[in-house]
Motif scaffolding. Structure first.
Motif, mmCIF file in Angstrom:
data_model
loop_
_atom_site.group_PDB
_atom_site.id
_atom_site.type_symbol
_atom_site.label_atom_id
_atom_site.label_comp_id
_atom_site.label_asym_id
_atom_site.label_seq_id
_atom_site.Cartn_x
_atom_site.Cartn_y
_atom_site.Cartn_z
ATOM 1 N N UNK A 224 8.827 -0.612 -18.001
ATOM 2 C CA UNK A 224 8.492 0.617 -17.271
ATOM 3 C C UNK A 224 8.253 1.804 -18.195
ATOM 4 N N UNK A 225 8.609 1.674 -19.468
ATOM 5 C CA UNK A 225 8.498 2.813 -20.384
ATOM 6 C C UNK A 225 7.090 3.401 -20.465
ATOM 7 N N UNK A 226 5.992 2.594 -20.469
ATOM 8 C CA UNK A 226 4.658 3.217 -20.551
ATOM 9 C C UNK A 226 4.378 4.220 -19.436
ATOM 10 N N UNK A 227 5.026 4.075 -18.296
ATOM 11 C CA UNK A 227 4.825 5.023 -17.201
ATOM 12 C C UNK A 227 5.629 6.301 -17.380
ATOM 13 N N UNK A 228 6.731 6.222 -18.127
ATOM 14 C CA UNK A 228 7.672 7.335 -18.177
ATOM 15 C C UNK A 228 7.926 7.854 -19.589
ATOM 16 N N UNK A 229 7.139 7.454 -20.562
ATOM 17 C CA UNK A 229 7.472 7.786 -21.951
ATOM 18 C C UNK A 229 7.567 9.291 -22.164
ATOM 19 N N UNK A 230 6.850 10.073 -21.406
ATOM 20 C CA UNK A 230 6.829 11.526 -21.604
ATOM 21 C C UNK A 230 7.907 12.246 -20.783
ATOM 22 N N UNK A 231 8.573 11.508 -19.907
ATOM 23 C CA UNK A 231 9.514 12.106 -18.957
ATOM 24 C C UNK A 231 10.933 12.047 -19.525
ATOM 25 N N UNK A 232 11.580 13.185 -19.784
ATOM 26 C CA UNK A 232 12.958 13.158 -20.314
ATOM 27 C C UNK A 232 13.934 12.471 -19.375
ATOM 28 N N UNK A 233 13.627 12.460 -18.086
ATOM 29 C CA UNK A 233 14.527 11.811 -17.120
ATOM 30 C C UNK A 233 14.655 10.317 -17.407
ATOM 31 N N UNK A 234 13.584 9.689 -17.904
ATOM 32 C CA UNK A 234 13.645 8.260 -18.198
ATOM 33 C C UNK A 234 14.607 7.977 -19.341
ATOM 34 N N UNK A 235 14.528 8.787 -20.381
ATOM 35 C CA UNK A 235 15.418 8.578 -21.528
ATOM 36 C C UNK A 235 16.874 8.767 -21.121
ATOM 37 N N UNK A 236 17.144 9.774 -20.295
ATOM 38 C CA UNK A 236 18.512 10.010 -19.832
ATOM 39 C C UNK A 236 19.005 8.852 -18.969
ATOM 40 N N UNK A 237 18.159 8.376 -18.060
ATOM 41 C CA UNK A 237 18.570 7.282 -17.180
ATOM 42 C C UNK A 237 18.808 6.006 -17.983
ATOM 43 N N UNK A 238 17.929 5.714 -18.919
ATOM 44 C CA UNK A 238 18.094 4.506 -19.730
ATOM 45 C C UNK A 238 19.363 4.583 -20.574
ATOM 46 N N UNK A 239 19.655 5.768 -21.098
ATOM 47 C CA UNK A 239 20.871 5.928 -21.896
ATOM 48 C C UNK A 239 22.111 5.721 -21.037
ATOM 49 N N UNK A 240 22.067 6.187 -19.801
ATOM 50 C CA UNK A 240 23.183 5.971 -18.879
ATOM 51 C C UNK A 240 23.390 4.477 -18.627
ATOM 52 N N UNK A 241 22.297 3.745 -18.456
ATOM 53 C CA UNK A 241 22.392 2.294 -18.247
ATOM 54 C C UNK A 241 23.015 1.622 -19.466
ATOM 55 N N UNK A 242 22.586 2.000 -20.662
ATOM 56 C CA UNK A 242 23.100 1.387 -21.888
ATOM 57 C C UNK A 242 24.600 1.631 -22.049
#
Length: 375
Positions: A224-242
């Motif tokens: 899903x990263x290609x859709x959200x690479x520019x969105x800071x919300x994606x990085x925060x959500x992925x970090x929460x999952x990790x």
């Protein structure tokens, strides 16, 4: 342009839903942290995974809904947020000038048209950056998969049971788990074979990751990263999952009978030390490592996160028997996000309520002209 517009609108929609999902998660996290379930990391992980999965499903869910609406011939969309606001305005629930209200509803569509129709270098450059960024992460994903296949091909198979293969590597310092199309793999450094106690703990940890389907979730998020690479919300959500997947995994391992908490912490410390001492490269998609080995400017990123993990292990109570129906809350939150995604779609321009709103706007403009023309 007619082909680009729906793709661009779907791209904006899914990023809006992602931002709303992150806000929903942090609100839910605050509530859980104030409840007796603040250390129920497995529950938190399932809830967050469910929310993330709902975001990824957004385009498909919207497409199915729109097709169903056409199939059943629904003239009025019962879930469209804009239509609901228009109906509420006509009932007198919103005190606002009709022209200002109509401009507010049309803002997003006008912004989209403005973005797509402008041919200035700034707008064209921004659009090109979005497309090139998405393409870069698609190519990066393919290269990472090829690199992982090459890494697995250099390993030696040790044991195999069911769909899981245990592999031994002579050149890797940190254990990790991953999967292919059919099989799942746990890759172990060769040095672990000489430390049976550490080997047993590492296997418990990595097999727990496989039970939690953490590798599958990692693959899904990276796709899903290609859709959200520019969105800071994606990085925060992925970090929460990790973070949550490691805490949930640690909690399951240390609550198992026969696991010594101190020995487990020592094992993690040794793995982290070996990773840094052997200049191990951080493994990315699609793997889940025993410990994270990432270098920051100050060299404290991974060690700080490992310290936080070990501190949380002292709250290693098991919540599995007390979760019950709470396991399925992710379905509720996911459904709520999908309804929001449907609600923010572009409404039909010819509904009766919108015709009435246009009439009110025209009457308002006519009244303004008449008032302006009076002596």
């Amino acid at each position: 342009m007619e082909v680009v517009r729906p793709v661009f609108e779907a791209f904006i929609d899914i990023n809006i839903v992602l931002a709303l999902a992150l806000a929903l998660w942090f609100g839910l996290k605050v509530l859980l942290d104030k409840s007796p379930l603040r250390h129920a990391y497995g529950l938190k992980l399932r809830l967050l995974n469910g929310i993330a999965f709902a975001v990824v499903l957004t385009p498909l869910a919207v497409l199915i809904y729109l097709k169903a609406k056409l199939l059943f011939g629904l003239a009025r969309d019962p879930l469209n947020l804009s239509d609901l606001l228009v109906a509420s305005y006509l009932k007198g629930d919103i005190a606002m000038k009709a022209s200002a209200f109509e401009s507010l509803l049309a803002w997003r569509g006008q912004a989209t048209e403005h973005f797509l129709l402008r041919d200035t270098p700034i707008w064209l450059g921004l659009f090109s950056l979005l497309m090139l960024g998405a393409l870069y992460y698609v190519v990066r994903l393919g290269l990472q998969i090829l690199r992982l296949r090459a890494t697995l091909s250099r390993c030696h198979e040790w044991r195999q049971f069911g769909s899981v293969s245990l592999l031994i590597s002579d050149h890797l310092a940190v254990p990790f788990s991953t999967r292919g199309l059919r099989r799942r793999y746990v890759v172990l450094p060769a040095g672990l074979l000489t430390r049976p106690a550490d080997l047993r703990l590492v296997l418990r940890h990595e097999l727990q990751h496989l039970r939690q389907r953490d590798v599958e979730w990692e693959v899904l998020l990276e796709c899903a990263r290609p859709l959200f690479f520019w969105n800071p919300a994606f990085k925060l959500l992925k970090r929460e999952v990790e973070v949550l997947r490691e805490l949930a995994c640690d909690q399951q391992v240390v609550t198992r009978k026969g696991t010594d908490l101190r020995a487990y912490c020592d094992c993690l410390l040794r793995a982290c030390r070996r990773g840094f001492s052997q200049q191990a490269q951080p493994m990315e998609l699609p793997v889940v490592t025993l410990v994270e080995v990432r270098r920051t400017w100050f060299g404290a990123g991974s060690s700080q996160r490992l310290r936080d993990r070990m501190l949380t292990m002292f709250e290693h109570r098991s919540y599995d028997r007390r979760l019950g129906h709470l396991r399925h809350l992710s379905l509720l939150f996911g459904a709520a996000l999908l309804v929001v995604a449907i609600g923010i779609q572009k409404p039909a321009d010819w509904s009766h309520d919108r015709i009435m709103l246009d009439a009110i706007v025209n009457l308002e403009k006519l009244n303004a002209l008449n008032t302006f023309g009076r002596p």
